[in-house]
Design a protein around this motif. Sequence first.
Motif, PDB file in Angstrom:
ATOM      1  N   PRO A 152      15.733 -17.911  -3.257  1.00 20.34           N
ATOM      2  CA  PRO A 152      15.629 -18.158  -4.700  1.00 20.34           C
ATOM      3  C   PRO A 152      14.216 -18.490  -5.182  1.00 20.34           C
ATOM      4  O   PRO A 152      13.988 -18.582  -6.391  1.00 20.34           O
ATOM      5  CB  PRO A 152      16.565 -19.350  -4.927  1.00 20.34           C
ATOM      6  CG  PRO A 152      17.419 -19.430  -3.715  1.00 20.34           C
ATOM      7  CD  PRO A 152      16.587 -18.915  -2.602  1.00 20.34           C
ATOM      8  N   ILE A 153      13.245 -18.690  -4.261  1.00 26.90           N
ATOM      9  CA  ILE A 153      11.890 -19.070  -4.663  1.00 26.90           C
ATOM     10  C   ILE A 153      11.155 -17.874  -5.269  1.00 26.90           C
ATOM     11  O   ILE A 153      11.158 -16.774  -4.720  1.00 26.90           O
ATOM     12  CB  ILE A 153      11.084 -19.618  -3.474  1.00 26.90           C
ATOM     13  CG1 ILE A 153      11.733 -20.892  -2.932  1.00 26.90           C
ATOM     14  CG2 ILE A 153       9.640 -19.890  -3.865  1.00 26.90           C
ATOM     15  CD1 ILE A 153      11.716 -22.043  -3.928  1.00 26.90           C
ATOM     16  N   ALA A 154      10.525 -18.098  -6.422  1.00 27.38           N
ATOM     17  CA  ALA A 154       9.689 -17.088  -7.076  1.00 27.38           C
ATOM     18  C   ALA A 154       8.418 -17.795  -7.543  1.00 27.38           C
ATOM     19  O   ALA A 154       8.488 -18.792  -8.270  1.00 27.38           O
ATOM     20  CB  ALA A 154      10.420 -16.461  -8.261  1.00 27.38           C
ATOM     21  N   LEU A 155       7.255 -17.289  -7.120  1.00 27.73           N
ATOM     22  CA  LEU A 155       5.987 -17.958  -7.421  1.00 27.73           C
ATOM     23  C   LEU A 155       5.256 -17.286  -8.576  1.00 27.73           C
ATOM     24  O   LEU A 155       5.198 -16.049  -8.643  1.00 27.73           O
ATOM     25  CB  LEU A 155       5.089 -17.960  -6.182  1.00 27.73           C
ATOM     26  CG  LEU A 155       5.650 -18.683  -4.961  1.00 27.73           C
ATOM     27  CD1 LEU A 155       4.694 -18.535  -3.781  1.00 27.73           C
ATOM     28  CD2 LEU A 155       5.901 -20.149  -5.285  1.00 27.73           C
TER      29      LEU A 155
ATOM     30  N   GLN B 274      11.028 -12.340  -3.787  1.00 25.30           N
ATOM     31  CA  GLN B 274      11.199 -11.828  -2.434  1.00 25.30           C
ATOM     32  C   GLN B 274      11.978 -10.514  -2.450  1.00 25.30           C
ATOM     33  O   GLN B 274      12.995 -10.389  -3.136  1.00 25.30           O
ATOM     34  CB  GLN B 274      11.914 -12.858  -1.564  1.00 25.30           C
ATOM     35  CG  GLN B 274      11.122 -14.147  -1.391  1.00 25.30           C
ATOM     36  CD  GLN B 274      11.751 -15.077  -0.381  1.00 25.30           C
ATOM     37  OE1 GLN B 274      12.405 -14.650   0.566  1.00 25.30           O
ATOM     38  NE2 GLN B 274      11.532 -16.381  -0.565  1.00 25.30           N
ATOM     39  N   ALA B 275      11.468  -9.555  -1.688  1.00 26.15           N
ATOM     40  CA  ALA B 275      12.105  -8.237  -1.603  1.00 26.15           C
ATOM     41  C   ALA B 275      12.219  -7.836  -0.141  1.00 26.15           C
ATOM     42  O   ALA B 275      11.671  -6.829   0.293  1.00 26.15           O
ATOM     43  CB  ALA B 275      11.297  -7.213  -2.386  1.00 26.15           C
ATOM     44  N   GLY B 276      12.909  -8.645   0.651  1.00 21.78           N
ATOM     45  CA  GLY B 276      13.067  -8.344   2.069  1.00 21.78           C
ATOM     46  C   GLY B 276      12.074  -9.091   2.930  1.00 21.78           C
ATOM     47  O   GLY B 276      11.381 -10.017   2.478  1.00 21.78           O
ATOM     48  N   GLU B 277      11.982  -8.674   4.195  1.00 22.82           N
ATOM     49  CA  GLU B 277      11.086  -9.320   5.167  1.00 22.82           C
ATOM     50  C   GLU B 277      10.281  -8.265   5.917  1.00 22.82           C
ATOM     51  O   GLU B 277      10.706  -7.113   6.058  1.00 22.82           O
ATOM     52  CB  GLU B 277      11.896 -10.153   6.168  1.00 22.82           C
ATOM     53  CG  GLU B 277      12.654 -11.314   5.547  1.00 22.82           C
ATOM     54  CD  GLU B 277      13.450 -12.098   6.580  1.00 22.82           C
ATOM     55  OE1 GLU B 277      13.581 -11.592   7.722  1.00 22.82           O
ATOM     56  OE2 GLU B 277      13.911 -13.202   6.260  1.00 22.82           O
ATOM     57  N   ASP B 278       9.113  -8.680   6.416  1.00 17.04           N
ATOM     58  CA  ASP B 278       8.302  -7.769   7.223  1.00 17.04           C
ATOM     59  C   ASP B 278       8.727  -7.854   8.685  1.00 17.04           C
ATOM     60  O   ASP B 278       9.728  -8.502   9.024  1.00 17.04           O
ATOM     61  CB  ASP B 278       6.816  -8.074   7.050  1.00 17.04           C
ATOM     62  CG  ASP B 278       6.445  -9.487   7.499  1.00 17.04           C
ATOM     63  OD1 ASP B 278       7.264 -10.124   8.226  1.00 17.04           O
ATOM     64  OD2 ASP B 278       5.352  -9.954   7.149  1.00 17.04           O
ATOM     65  N   ASP B 279       7.972  -7.190   9.559  1.00 15.57           N
ATOM     66  CA  ASP B 279       8.324  -7.146  10.978  1.00 15.57           C
ATOM     67  C   ASP B 279       8.286  -8.516  11.642  1.00 15.57           C
ATOM     68  O   ASP B 279       8.944  -8.738  12.664  1.00 15.57           O
ATOM     69  CB  ASP B 279       7.383  -6.193  11.721  1.00 15.57           C
ATOM     70  CG  ASP B 279       7.533  -4.751  11.252  1.00 15.57           C
ATOM     71  OD1 ASP B 279       8.622  -4.449  10.708  1.00 15.57           O
ATOM     72  OD2 ASP B 279       6.577  -3.969  11.403  1.00 15.57           O
ATOM     73  N   GLU B 280       7.519  -9.409  11.098  1.00 15.95           N
ATOM     74  CA  GLU B 280       7.408 -10.752  11.670  1.00 15.95           C
ATOM     75  C   GLU B 280       8.387 -11.738  11.033  1.00 15.95           C
ATOM     76  O   GLU B 280       8.350 -12.931  11.313  1.00 15.95           O
ATOM     77  CB  GLU B 280       5.977 -11.264  11.509  1.00 15.95           C
ATOM     78  CG  GLU B 280       4.945 -10.419  12.260  1.00 15.95           C
ATOM     79  CD  GLU B 280       3.537 -10.936  12.067  1.00 15.95           C
ATOM     80  OE1 GLU B 280       3.381 -11.950  11.342  1.00 15.95           O
ATOM     81  OE2 GLU B 280       2.605 -10.356  12.651  1.00 15.95           O
ATOM     82  N   GLY B 281       9.233 -11.242  10.170  1.00 18.83           N
ATOM     83  CA  GLY B 281      10.218 -12.109   9.532  1.00 18.83           C
ATOM     84  C   GLY B 281       9.704 -12.851   8.324  1.00 18.83           C
ATOM     85  O   GLY B 281      10.407 -13.707   7.768  1.00 18.83           O
ATOM     86  N   LEU B 282       8.495 -12.521   7.879  1.00 22.71           N
ATOM     87  CA  LEU B 282       7.930 -13.157   6.688  1.00 22.71           C
ATOM     88  C   LEU B 282       8.410 -12.420   5.443  1.00 22.71           C
ATOM     89  O   LEU B 282       8.602 -11.193   5.471  1.00 22.71           O
ATOM     90  CB  LEU B 282       6.401 -13.156   6.756  1.00 22.71           C
ATOM     91  CG  LEU B 282       5.790 -13.934   7.925  1.00 22.71           C
ATOM     92  CD1 LEU B 282       4.273 -13.783   7.931  1.00 22.71           C
ATOM     93  CD2 LEU B 282       6.195 -15.396   7.860  1.00 22.71           C
ATOM     94  N   PRO B 283       8.599 -13.137   4.352  1.00 21.75           N
ATOM     95  CA  PRO B 283       9.112 -12.491   3.141  1.00 21.75           C
ATOM     96  C   PRO B 283       8.115 -11.514   2.531  1.00 21.75           C
ATOM     97  O   PRO B 283       6.910 -11.794   2.473  1.00 21.75           O
ATOM     98  CB  PRO B 283       9.387 -13.665   2.199  1.00 21.75           C
ATOM     99  CG  PRO B 283       8.521 -14.782   2.681  1.00 21.75           C
ATOM    100  CD  PRO B 283       8.421 -14.600   4.168  1.00 21.75           C
ATOM    101  N   LEU B 284       8.624 -10.376   2.101  1.00 20.98           N
ATOM    102  CA  LEU B 284       7.832  -9.414   1.343  1.00 20.98           C
ATOM    103  C   LEU B 284       7.978  -9.748  -0.137  1.00 20.98           C
ATOM    104  O   LEU B 284       9.090  -9.950  -0.630  1.00 20.98           O
ATOM    105  CB  LEU B 284       8.317  -7.987   1.610  1.00 20.98           C
ATOM    106  CG  LEU B 284       8.109  -7.452   3.037  1.00 20.98           C
ATOM    107  CD1 LEU B 284       8.810  -6.104   3.192  1.00 20.98           C
ATOM    108  CD2 LEU B 284       6.619  -7.330   3.342  1.00 20.98           C
ATOM    109  N   LEU B 285       6.841  -9.797  -0.816  1.00 20.91           N
ATOM    110  CA  LEU B 285       6.850 -10.187  -2.223  1.00 20.91           C
ATOM    111  C   LEU B 285       6.514  -8.997  -3.111  1.00 20.91           C
ATOM    112  O   LEU B 285       5.727  -8.135  -2.744  1.00 20.91           O
ATOM    113  CB  LEU B 285       5.838 -11.312  -2.471  1.00 20.91           C
ATOM    114  CG  LEU B 285       6.021 -12.591  -1.632  1.00 20.91           C
ATOM    115  CD1 LEU B 285       4.921 -13.598  -1.980  1.00 20.91           C
ATOM    116  CD2 LEU B 285       7.388 -13.197  -1.868  1.00 20.91           C
TER     117      LEU B 285
END
Length: 273
Positions: free
Chosen positions: A204-207, A114-125
């Motif tokens: 902490p999640i990484a896929l 995860q590298a932050g969030e988008d405008d909708e609050g979803l995680p940027l990967l």
Amino acid sequence: MWSRAAKARSARSGWSFGRGSLLVALLALQYASLSFCRLPLLHRRTRLARHASFDRERLNNEATFAEGLVRSFEGFFQPDEPQLSPEEQEAQDRQQASSEATAQALQSLRLNVQAGEDDEGLPLLRAAPVSVLQSKAKQSVVIFAVPVGKEQLITDVLLSMRIEAKGFSERNVLVAPAIVDLTSRRLVELPPNIRASKLLRQKPIALPLETSGEETATWGEVLSAEFEEAELQGTNEVMEMGLAVIVGREGDILRRGFGRPSWKVVFSETDVE
């Protein structure tokens, strides 16, 4: 160490008298009678002094004996390591080789972190190789893999992570959940209910990266080999409980086990000095 007996104290010397007067003579006679009366006391002190000397010798012998016992017990509680049988040595060598092969294969594989969030609050990967996460970001990685049909175990792990959220940030630990098809030896995409869950948005999640067919196959091979190694070691529960592999910041395998990870153990293994 036993303490030594105190030295016997020496008896005080008597007074001395001169001659030349009756008074002196009388005093001398009186002293003689007093000295006679004190003879038993002097004999007793002599016996005590001899007894003290005997006690000192006895205690010295006991101290030497006790010291010998301590040394023998030290040897007893520090026995020589038992020699491994040829079969045990072969199993140990295989386990070591398997651990090193897994550690080496993981270095070139990538994780979506995860590298932050988008405008909708979803995680940027963003994709990052495991080697970079370790060398640059100084992160440890816990891979939790389950066979097809045991997806609920991943939800259980995600729930347990939320309770220990602070520990992951303090120890800089990532968790990579994965489902493996042990027949085709490939990764399987997480089911929709898990992908849509807020639990999967924990920082902490990484896929494992799934966009590349070749990389997905490599992930599947590595994790399938881990299941095989667990079964070779007689850990049959791994098929029902899944397995966890803790990869340290230096790229080495710190621990392998079956079942949901104990986060206290993980944090202890990956603690930042």
